[in-house]
Structure formats: structure tokens, C-alpha cells
Design a protein around this motif. Structure first.
Motif, PDB file in Angstrom:
ATOM      1  N   SER A  35       0.831  -1.206   0.000  1.00  0.00           N
ATOM      2  CA  SER A  35       0.000   0.000   0.000  1.00  0.00           C
ATOM      3  C   SER A  35       0.866   1.257   0.000  1.00  0.00           C
ATOM      4  CB  SER A  35      -0.923   0.000   1.215  1.00  0.00           C
ATOM      5  OG  SER A  35      -0.187  -0.073   2.421  1.00  0.00           O
ATOM      6  N   GLN A  38       1.643   2.285  -3.442  1.00  0.00           N
ATOM      7  CA  GLN A  38       0.467   2.939  -4.017  1.00  0.00           C
ATOM      8  C   GLN A  38       0.361   4.384  -3.532  1.00  0.00           C
ATOM      9  OE1 GLN A  38      -3.189   0.574  -3.668  1.00  0.00           O
ATOM     10  NE2 GLN A  38      -1.932  -1.253  -3.406  1.00  0.00           N
ATOM     11  N   PRO A 197      -5.074  -3.545   1.869  1.00  0.00           N
ATOM     12  CA  PRO A 197      -5.623  -4.302   0.741  1.00  0.00           C
ATOM     13  C   PRO A 197      -5.870  -5.784   1.033  1.00  0.00           C
ATOM     14  CG  PRO A 197      -3.921  -2.811  -0.025  1.00  0.00           C
ATOM     15  CD  PRO A 197      -3.886  -2.742   1.472  1.00  0.00           C
ATOM     16  N   ASN A 198      -4.935  -6.452   1.751  1.00  0.00           N
ATOM     17  CA  ASN A 198      -5.137  -7.878   2.008  1.00  0.00           C
ATOM     18  C   ASN A 198      -6.263  -8.111   3.005  1.00  0.00           C
ATOM     19  OD1 ASN A 198      -3.582  -6.819   4.084  1.00  0.00           O
ATOM     20  ND2 ASN A 198      -2.076  -8.463   4.098  1.00  0.00           N
ATOM     21  N   GLU A 201      -9.553  -7.702   1.060  1.00  0.00           N
ATOM     22  CA  GLU A 201      -9.831  -8.918   0.290  1.00  0.00           C
ATOM     23  C   GLU A 201     -10.337 -10.042   1.179  1.00  0.00           C
ATOM     24  OE1 GLU A 201      -7.557 -12.080  -2.719  1.00  0.00           O
ATOM     25  OE2 GLU A 201      -6.462 -10.372  -1.881  1.00  0.00           O
TER      26      GLU A 201
END
Length: 320
Positions: A35, A38, A197-198, A201
């Protein structure tokens, strides 16, 4: 008349050259899958937009914060990097991972602005039935290897009386969501900005609980308290209390006055817009400034004084 015309023409050429000048900055962040990489891309876009293209930022992949600090020794005035503020003090004093690797260049490191903190997540599947740390006993948990999250996860298990009572999975963190989904593990530990993010998900595909720490547990960790708001992740109906480690963007005294000022000013002016595109920026505010123990670049100091953002005496650095 001819001489005057020549002078006027030369002035126009110089003005045109100045208008076309661009500042190019290298921003060293993290692995391209993280991240924080990003975030670097978002900062690059924000700088380009906020300065009408006068500042162009190139994002470089990194293997971690220690590497970012070490590269100060060989980089120039265009270098910006991210790391937890605590590592700057270790580098400047030649301690821990910097023992025997000290360098006078480390004394020239200066802060620019905070970025989202590393936030610890203890994530367990709903099927595991785990709702608190005591419930981890006898379960299989993935910590990963070598990362801040792995080190914190291992430390917390020991602090909370779970050392030797949890089966640690030998699986890469990149495979955590798949392993959780197919039942190979009951949970995993990850540290990154929220929303991670993980974890997004895992929450969307498997259904998870994110464990909260009590105030006593937070005190044991000696980390800062962080509250992840309810609704950050799918199925998260209540706020999660956990820990965090501050992270900031740094440069050195070699960076020019105008560039350091422009980078700092543009970051804060673009922060709200970045928050509309990525929620992790919403957690960055003036409250994070106190977590930066390194002195700020003098022209970052100028911006903060103009903006009315207070700095401590320890953070102030002014050129004589």
C-alpha cells in the motif's frame, strides 16, 4: 537600439527557460505490491497536479525502510524517502540495524510531512470462532517473515501469554488470504495503512474478525494507539482498537529551499483530495506531527509556521 533589443530578447529567453524548468524528485517507498508504494504513486500524481507539472515525482520500489535510510549516503538533493521516524534516530546514533554502519550523511536527514501509519491487524476467520487474543491458543496463525508486522505479531503473542501456544504457519504473507480461505490457517498478522488491501480482500471473500487490544495490552506493546473506524472493512460493525507505528516522508538538508517548501505545501493542499480517492489519507492530520521526532527541513518549517501548524522546539531547524 540593437543593443537594447538584444537585452530584451535575452531576458525573454531566460524567462522562457525558467518557465519550462521542472523539478524532478525521486520518491523511495516500498515494495511495488504494498500500500505504501500505491501511496507514493498517489503523491506523485498529487504533486504533478498541485504544481501544474512543475514538480515531477518518480516512485522507486524499495525493499524496506532500512534500505531507504541507508541510501541517503549516496543520494543527492532530489531524494525523498519514507521510514518510521524512530529509524532516523537509530541511524544517527549507529544503533540496532545501523550498528557499525553510521555515516555523517544521516545527520543531514530532515522531515517533510507524515504519511499513513503502519497499523497492526490481527485478522482471524469467522469460522475460527476467535473473538479475542486468548482464543488464539491452539490456532494456526501466519506472521510472515522479516516485516514489521511479523515482528510485532511475534512480540504481541509473547506479551499476551501466547508464546508457544500458537502454531505459526510457514507461509508467505502474500498467500495469507488464500490460506485463510482454504482453511490452512485460522488467522494472519499484517501491518500497513488502513484500509489494508489484504484485509479488504479477506473480509470481502472469507469473512473475518479483526481483534481489538485493550488499553493494558496497548501499554504493554509500547506502541501508539490506533482506532480503525467501524465500517472500514466488510462486516466490521464496531471500531477496532489496535496499535500503530508512525511513518513520514524525509529528505536531507541538500534539498533546495523552494523544492522542500513546495513539496510540503502541495502535500497538505492535496491531502483532502487524495483522501477522497484512498481512505488511508483521511487518517493523516496535524495530530500525527508530534510523532515525528526528527527535525524538519527549514523550508518545511516555513510552511508550517505560515499554516499555523505548531512544531516543538525539537522539530525546529532553521538555517543561520
Amino acid at each position: 537600439m540593437k543593443f537594447t533589443s538584444l537585452l530584451a530578447g535575452a531576458a525573454l529567453v531566460l524567462m522562457a527557460g525558467a518557465a519550462l524548468a521542472q523539478e524532478r524528485i525521486t520518491y523511495k517507498s516500498a515494495k511495488s505490491t504494498s500500500s505504501y508504494y500505491q501511496m507514493g504513486v498517489q503523491i506523485a500524481e498529487a504533486m504533478k497536479e498541485g504544481t501544474d507539472g512543475d514538480v515531477i515525482v518518480t516512485v522507486e520500489e524499495s525493499q524496506g525502510s532500512v534500505q531507504n535510510v541507508m541510501e541517503v549516503r549516496a543520494r543527492g538533493a532530489d531524494y525523498v524517502f519514507t521510514t518510521p521516524p524512530a529509524l532516523i534516530g537509530l541511524a544517527q546514533n549507529g544503533k540496532a540495524m545501523f550498528e557499525g554502519k553510521g555515516d555523517p550523511a544521516f545527520d543531514n536527514i530532515r522531515a517533510l510531512f507524515p504519511i499513513p501509519s503502519l497499523t497492526v491487524h490481527f485478522v482471524v476467520s469467522e469460522d475460527s470462532g476467535v473473538t479475542d487474543f486468548a482464543g488464539l491458543a491452539g490456532k494456526t496463525v501466519l506472521l510472515g517473515k522479516g516485516s514489521f508486522g511479523a515482528r510485532e505479531g511475534e512480540k504481541y503473542l509473547e506479551l499476551f501469554g501466547l508464546g508457544g501456544k500458537v502454531d505459526l504457519a510457514n507461509v508467505e504473507l502474500s498467500n495469507a488470504v488464500a490460506a485463510l480461505k482454504n482453511g490452512q490457517i485460522d488467522g494472519f498478522v499484517t501491518a500497513g495503512s488502513y484500509p489494508a488491501p489484504n484485509v479488504i480482500e479477506a473480509a470481502a471473500t472469507t469473512g473475518v474478525n479483526i481483534l481489538s487490544l485493550s488499553d493494558d495490552q496497548i501499554a504493554q506493546t509500547k506502541r501508539a494507539k490506533m482506532v480503525i473506524p467501524a465500517g472500514t472493512y466488510a462486516g466490521q460493525d464496531a471500531a477496532v482498537t489496535t496499535t500503530s507505528l508512525s511513518v513520514a516522508a524525509f529528505t536531507t538538508t541538500a534539498m533546495s529551499d523552494d523544492v522542500a517548501y513546495q513539496l510540503t505545501k502541495t502535500f497538505w493542499e492535496q491531502r483532502a483530495k487524495m483522501g477522497e480517492e484512498a481512505p488511508w489519507w483521511s487518517g493523516v492530520d496535524e495530530g500525527l506531527m508530534s510523532s515525528i521526532t526528527t527535525k524538519f527541513h527549514p523550508d518545511a518549517v516555513q510552511y508550517y509556521q505560515e499554516a499555523g501548524i505548531p512544531l516543538s522546539d525539537a522539530q525546529m531547524y532553521m538555517r543561520l
